[in-house]
Design an enzyme around this catalytic site. Sequence first.
Site, PDB file in Angstrom:
ATOM      1  N   ASN A   7      59.980 -23.787  14.462  1.00 58.99           N
ATOM      2  CA  ASN A   7      60.808 -23.211  13.404  1.00 58.99           C
ATOM      3  C   ASN A   7      59.889 -22.346  12.546  1.00 58.99           C
ATOM      4  OD1 ASN A   7      62.034 -22.702  10.882  1.00 58.99           O
ATOM      5  ND2 ASN A   7      63.458 -24.387  11.186  1.00 58.99           N
ATOM      6  N   GLU A  34      65.206 -20.319  13.093  1.00 59.78           N
ATOM      7  CA  GLU A  34      65.202 -19.664  11.772  1.00 59.78           C
ATOM      8  C   GLU A  34      64.458 -18.325  11.816  1.00 59.78           C
ATOM      9  OE1 GLU A  34      65.981 -21.556   7.923  1.00 59.78           O
ATOM     10  OE2 GLU A  34      64.572 -23.060   8.633  1.00 59.78           O
ATOM     11  N   ASP A 146      64.729 -27.500  16.351  1.00 54.98           N
ATOM     12  CA  ASP A 146      64.704 -28.183  15.062  1.00 54.98           C
ATOM     13  C   ASP A 146      65.986 -28.983  14.968  1.00 54.98           C
ATOM     14  OD1 ASP A 146      64.789 -29.025  12.472  1.00 54.98           O
ATOM     15  OD2 ASP A 146      64.551 -27.043  11.563  1.00 54.98           O
ATOM     16  N   ASN A 148      66.647 -31.353  12.832  1.00 56.17           N
ATOM     17  CA  ASN A 148      66.943 -31.773  11.462  1.00 56.17           C
ATOM     18  C   ASN A 148      67.384 -33.232  11.388  1.00 56.17           C
ATOM     19  OD1 ASN A 148      66.273 -29.845   9.419  1.00 56.17           O
ATOM     20  ND2 ASN A 148      67.861 -28.484  10.215  1.00 56.17           N
ATOM     21  N   ASP A 217      61.236 -31.849  14.787  1.00 53.97           N
ATOM     22  CA  ASP A 217      61.209 -30.834  15.854  1.00 53.97           C
ATOM     23  C   ASP A 217      60.914 -31.571  17.158  1.00 53.97           C
ATOM     24  OD1 ASP A 217      61.208 -28.078  14.301  1.00 53.97           O
ATOM     25  OD2 ASP A 217      59.987 -29.526  13.185  1.00 53.97           O
ATOM     26  N   ASP A 250      56.955 -24.059   7.110  1.00 50.29           N
ATOM     27  CA  ASP A 250      56.908 -25.480   6.729  1.00 50.29           C
ATOM     28  C   ASP A 250      56.964 -26.402   7.964  1.00 50.29           C
ATOM     29  OD1 ASP A 250      59.515 -24.487   6.969  1.00 50.29           O
ATOM     30  OD2 ASP A 250      60.320 -25.678   5.316  1.00 50.29           O
ATOM     31  N   HIS A 251      57.175 -25.825   9.147  1.00 50.64           N
ATOM     32  CA  HIS A 251      57.150 -26.590  10.402  1.00 50.64           C
ATOM     33  C   HIS A 251      55.899 -26.240  11.212  1.00 50.64           C
ATOM     34  CE1 HIS A 251      61.564 -27.755  10.469  1.00 50.64           C
ATOM     35  NE2 HIS A 251      61.555 -26.814   9.545  1.00 50.64           N
TER      36      HIS A 251
END
Length: 261
Positions: A7, A34, A146, A148, A217, A250-251
């Site tokens: 991501n 994303e 991802d 989530n 992930d 952030d991933h």
Amino acid sequence: MKVITWNVNSLRARLPRTLALLDRHKPDVLCLQETKLTDEAFPEEPFRERGYHVEAHGQKSYNGVAIVSREPLEDVTKGFPGDPAPEQSRVIAGTVGGIRVVNLYVVNGKSVEHPDYALKLAWLDALDAWLCAVVEPESPLLVVGDYNVAPADIDVHDPELWRGQNLCSDAERERFAALFKGGLRDLFRECYPEEQKFTWWDYRNGAFHKNLGLRIDLALGTRPLAERCKWVEVDREERKPSTGEGKPSDHAPLVVHLDWP
DNA sequence: ATGTCACTTTACAAGTGA
């Protein structure tokens, strides 16, 4: 075969790091989530220069998924039947090297009280219905992205703090687990039953520095792939501010090594 | 203890999504 899922939190913002990731790992397949840009705006040229093909399913500003591959993808599909939010670009699939690759960006949900959380559950229900209908357990299928959802407490830095919260709630974990009944297996967890490794850390609060993360992930695969999964690594270096040009996502990327073909 | 980052806009700061 080496497959990476990452991501990027905006491909525009992460382009130098994405190209550096290709140069560093030289994967056969790179699944991005994303991307946050339309297919027209996708910067294909630097990927082509490196010998990669691109298939994208994007939209402006939000969501967006893409598959970058050394060999051209066959039978590309975008979205999935029964998607309760088909206007959001969250799924792309294609076949490469005889493996069907599905790349997902699951609805985040925001918080269990938020209307988006109900959409997340409905979206996961539709995903379960679709995948359980199409999965042939003996045919090579890889479902990465991802999710989530942190599948279990071991995937959470502080399970009591996160208990019942978005990304960890029972309702979403149950829906995630339904994919196992369909014949999919969690490749990282099967390789390392006891290891605590994270793939996402909040930008805030110095979470990465303190390793306050979650494993959301994931790479799921049918039996032929689970049996040929050599190892799975999280490229934690990529999450560091110092590693590349510009700021990190952030991933962190998840790198899957398959003994395939 | 919501402290970051990236997106957008009748933009030049503030709201939204993650």
